[in-house]
Write a protein that holds these residues in place. Structure first.
Motif, PDB file in Angstrom:
ATOM      1  N   HIS A 139     -30.318 -65.626  15.927  1.00 14.04           N
ATOM      2  CA  HIS A 139     -29.997 -66.992  15.533  1.00 14.04           C
ATOM      3  C   HIS A 139     -31.164 -67.735  14.913  1.00 14.04           C
ATOM      4  CE1 HIS A 139     -26.403 -66.349  17.985  1.00 14.04           C
ATOM      5  NE2 HIS A 139     -25.893 -67.429  17.415  1.00 14.04           N
ATOM      6  N   THR A 140     -32.385 -67.274  15.134  1.00  9.23           N
ATOM      7  CA  THR A 140     -33.549 -68.019  14.644  1.00  9.23           C
ATOM      8  C   THR A 140     -34.451 -67.198  13.734  1.00  9.23           C
ATOM      9  OG1 THR A 140     -34.916 -67.399  16.558  1.00  9.23           O
ATOM     10  CG2 THR A 140     -33.582 -69.414  16.749  1.00  9.23           C
ATOM     11  N   ILE A 195     -38.598 -75.373  15.681  1.00 13.60           N
ATOM     12  CA  ILE A 195     -37.297 -74.947  15.176  1.00 13.60           C
ATOM     13  C   ILE A 195     -36.183 -75.477  16.077  1.00 13.60           C
ATOM     14  CG2 ILE A 195     -38.250 -72.848  14.157  1.00 13.60           C
ATOM     15  CD1 ILE A 195     -36.966 -71.306  16.510  1.00 13.60           C
ATOM     16  N   MET A 239     -32.471 -74.842  17.892  1.00 17.02           N
ATOM     17  CA  MET A 239     -31.698 -73.735  18.446  1.00 17.02           C
ATOM     18  C   MET A 239     -30.239 -74.166  18.594  1.00 17.02           C
ATOM     19  SD  MET A 239     -34.218 -72.236  21.439  1.00 17.02           S
ATOM     20  CE  MET A 239     -34.164 -73.797  22.355  1.00 17.02           C
ATOM     21  N   THR A 267     -30.929 -62.236   9.909  1.00 13.77           N
ATOM     22  CA  THR A 267     -30.784 -63.686  10.015  1.00 13.77           C
ATOM     23  C   THR A 267     -30.897 -64.350   8.646  1.00 13.77           C
ATOM     24  OG1 THR A 267     -31.734 -63.649  12.236  1.00 13.77           O
ATOM     25  CG2 THR A 267     -31.710 -65.772  11.089  1.00 13.77           C
ATOM     26  N   LEU A 323     -37.353 -72.185   8.676  1.00  9.27           N
ATOM     27  CA  LEU A 323     -36.927 -71.555   9.925  1.00  9.27           C
ATOM     28  C   LEU A 323     -37.739 -70.302  10.209  1.00  9.27           C
ATOM     29  CD1 LEU A 323     -34.850 -71.500  12.271  1.00  9.27           C
ATOM     30  CD2 LEU A 323     -33.401 -70.083  10.811  1.00  9.27           C
ATOM     31  N   VAL A 327     -27.094 -73.177  12.587  1.00 10.67           N
ATOM     32  CA  VAL A 327     -28.448 -73.703  12.794  1.00 10.67           C
ATOM     33  C   VAL A 327     -28.336 -75.216  12.885  1.00 10.67           C
ATOM     34  CG1 VAL A 327     -30.771 -73.880  11.860  1.00 10.67           C
ATOM     35  CG2 VAL A 327     -29.473 -71.782  11.531  1.00 10.67           C
TER      36      VAL A 327
END
Length: 434
Positions: A234-235, A285, A287, A359, A376, A433
Motif C-alpha cells: 500500500h505504501t 506518508i 496510510m 505499488t 510516496l 492512498v
C-alpha cells in the motif's frame, strides 16, 4: 676563498620547476612492498609541491606506506578503499566496492603501474570479463566438494558470464577510484572515462496484477508477515525502511508514518540503522485505513507474544520483530519467508523489493499522477519514478492510442470534449492512498 656549496640534508629531497611550468619534488619514502622508493609529486607552485612531499615523508616516517602513481593499481585501489571511500559511502556500499576490487579489479589490473594504465588496458580487461566464465576464472568449481563439481573442474564450462549491469558497475567502481587519483594529482587524467560502455538494458519486470496482489494479501491474512506485506503493497516502502520502523514513527490516529531510517545488515557491525537512502527518502506518508487496522491488530498480538515469553516490552520499539523476541526481523529472513508465502499463494517468484514496483505500477494504472507517486516512494527526481519503478500496462497504452484514433477519425471530438479525460476503465482501486 670559494663560497661553500650548500647541500640539502640526506633524505630532504629535491625540488625544481619543469619545462611545462609545474613544480616537481622528489624524495625516498616507504612503499607498499616494504622497500624505500623514490616518490615524485607535482604542484602548480613550488610551495604546493613541497607541501605534498612533506606530507608524504611524514606518512612514511610513521611507518605507513605511501601510495602514489609509481605504485600499482592494486595499491591505489586498496588505499582508496581504506582511506577515502570508507568515509564517503555507506558501509554496505563500501562492502560492494571492496568485493568488486577483490574479485575483478585487482586480479585483472592490479599488477599494472597506476601511471602506465591506459584506456586500452581497461577496455581489453572489460571485454575479457564480458566473455569469460567467472566460475572458471575464479576456480569456484574446484572449491566445491567433488560430488557437486559441475563446471571447469569436470571439463564442462557452465558459461557463467557477468550480467550487463554487473559489468557496468565494475567499470563505475574503477572510474570512481581513478577520479580520486586525479583529484590528488597522482595522475593527469582518468583514463577509465575514455572507455565507453553501452547503457545496460534494465531487467524486465512484470508487476503483480490487481488479482495477484489481492491473492497475496488474502494468503497472508493470518500470517505474522501480514502487516509487513500489507504496508509494503500500500505504501511502496523499501525493505529496510519497513524493518526500521518503530511504533514512535507512527500516528495511528492520524493514519500517518514518518520514514527516517533504514535497517540493514552489514558484514562488520551486524544489523545497523542508517539514515534513509537520500534526503528525499526522509518523508511523511499517509496510510490507508486497512493498513492502520492491520497495524493495530499487530500491536496487540506483539504485546501478547512478549507477555507470554516473559520479555520486557519491545525496548527499542521495533514494529516488526522476530517471534518471541524484541529484535528486528532479519532482512534475509524476510526474503525467505516471503518466498514461501508466494509459493503458498500460487504466485510466481519475485523479490520483496518488487512489491515496491507493483505499488508504483498499480497507482499509475489507476491514474495517480507521477508527482504523487514520487513523494510516496521518496524519490529525489521524478525521472526515477517514471523510468525505473513504473511499468506502463498494455491497457493504458491501448486507452491512449484509442483516444488518438478517435480524435483522428472525428476532428470535432477530442480530449476537450470528454466529460472527464482522466477516467480510466477498470475494476476499482485496490490500493487507496489517503
Amino acid at each position: 676563498m670559494a663560497a661553500e656549496k650548500k647541500n640539502r640534508a640526506n633524505g630532504e629531497g629535491t625540488v625544481f620547476q619543469r619545462k611545462d611550468g609545474r613544480w616537481e619534488a622528489a624524495a625516498y619514502v616507504l612503499a607498499a612492498n616494504g622497500n624505500r622508493q623514490r616518490l615524485h609529486v607535482y604542484g602548480r607552485t613550488r610551495q604546493q609541491a613541497m607541501d605534498k612531499l612533506t606530507d608524504a615523508k611524514a606518512t612514511s616516517n610513521r611507518g605507513v606506506p605511501v601510495v602514489h602513481a609509481q605504485g600499482t593499481v592494486a595499491n591505489w585501489i586498496t588505499y582508496w578503499l581504506d582511506t577515502v571511500a570508507v568515509h564517503r559511502v555507506r558501509e554496505t556500499t563500501h562492502t560492494r566496492y571492496a568485493a568488486v576490487a577483490r574479485l575483478y579489479i585487482i586480479p585483472g589490473l592490479g599488477a599494472k603501474k597506476l601511471s602506465k594504465l591506459t584506456a586500452k588496458d581497461i577496455r581489453t580487461w572489460l571485454d575479457g570479463l564480458r566473455t569469460r566464465c567467472q566460475c572458471c576464472a575464479r576456480r569456484t568449481d574446484h572449491q566445491r566438494p567433488a560430488a557437486k563439481q559441475r563446471c571447469c573442474a569436470v571439463g564442462d564450462c557452465c558459461r557463467q558470464v557477468l550480467s550487463a549491469l554487473t559489468h557496468t558497475y565494475i567499470h563505475t567502481v574503477l572510474k570512481t577510484a581513478l577520479e580520486h587519483a586525479v583529484q590528488e594529482e597522482e595522475i593527469p587524467r582518468n583514463v577509465a572515462r575514455n572507455v565507453r560502455l553501452g547503457t545496460p538494458r534494465p531487467r524486465r519486470f512484470e508487476p503483480l496484477t490487481v488479482e495477484e496482489a489481492r491473492r497475496l494479501i488474502d494468503t497472508t491474512r493470518d500470517h505474522p508477515l501480514h502487516p509487513v506485506v500489507h504496508l509494503a503493497l500500500h505504501t511502496g516502502l523499501r525493505r529496510g525502511e519497513l524493518l526500521g520502523l518503530t511504533w514512535a514513527d507512527l500516528d495511528l490516529n492520524a493514519g500517518t508514518a514518518v520514514i527516517r531510517r533504514s535497517l540493514q545488515r552489514t558484514s562488520d557491525n551486524g544489523l545497523v540503522l542508517f539514515p534513509t537512502k537520500t534526503k528525499a527518502s526522509e518523508r511523511r506518508i499517509a496510510m490507508p485505513v486497512a493498513c492502520v487496522e492491520a497495524l493495530r491488530d499487530h500491536c496487540v498480538r506483539q504485546q501478547a507474544e512478549h507477555d507470554a515469553a516473559g520479555l520486557r516490552w519491545n525496548p527499542r520499539g521495533y514494529i516488526f520483530t522476530a517471534p518471541s523476541s524484541a529484535l528486528p526481523v532479519e532482512p534475509s529472513t524476510l526474503n525467505r519467508r516471503f518466498a514461501t508465502l508466494l509459493h503458498q499463494a500460487g504466485l510466481r517468484r519475485i523479490r520483496f523489493h518488487d512489491l515496491r514496483h507493483t505499488t508504483a505500477t498499480l497507482l499509475l494504472d489507476q491514474g495517480v499522477e507521477l508527482v504523487v507517486i514520487k513523494e510516496l516512494l521518496g524519490h529525489a527526481h521524478i525521472g526515477v519514478t517514471a523510468t525505473v519503478y513504473t511499468h506502463v500496462r498494455l491497457r493504458i497504452q491501448r486507452n491512449a492510442i484509442d483516444l488518438l484514433g478517435q480524435t483522428l477519425r472525428n476532428p470535432d471530438t477530442g480530449p476537450a470534449d470528454r466529460s472527464d479525460g482522466d477516467d480510466l476503465p477498470g475494476n476499482g482501486i485496490l490500493l487507496p492512498v489517503r
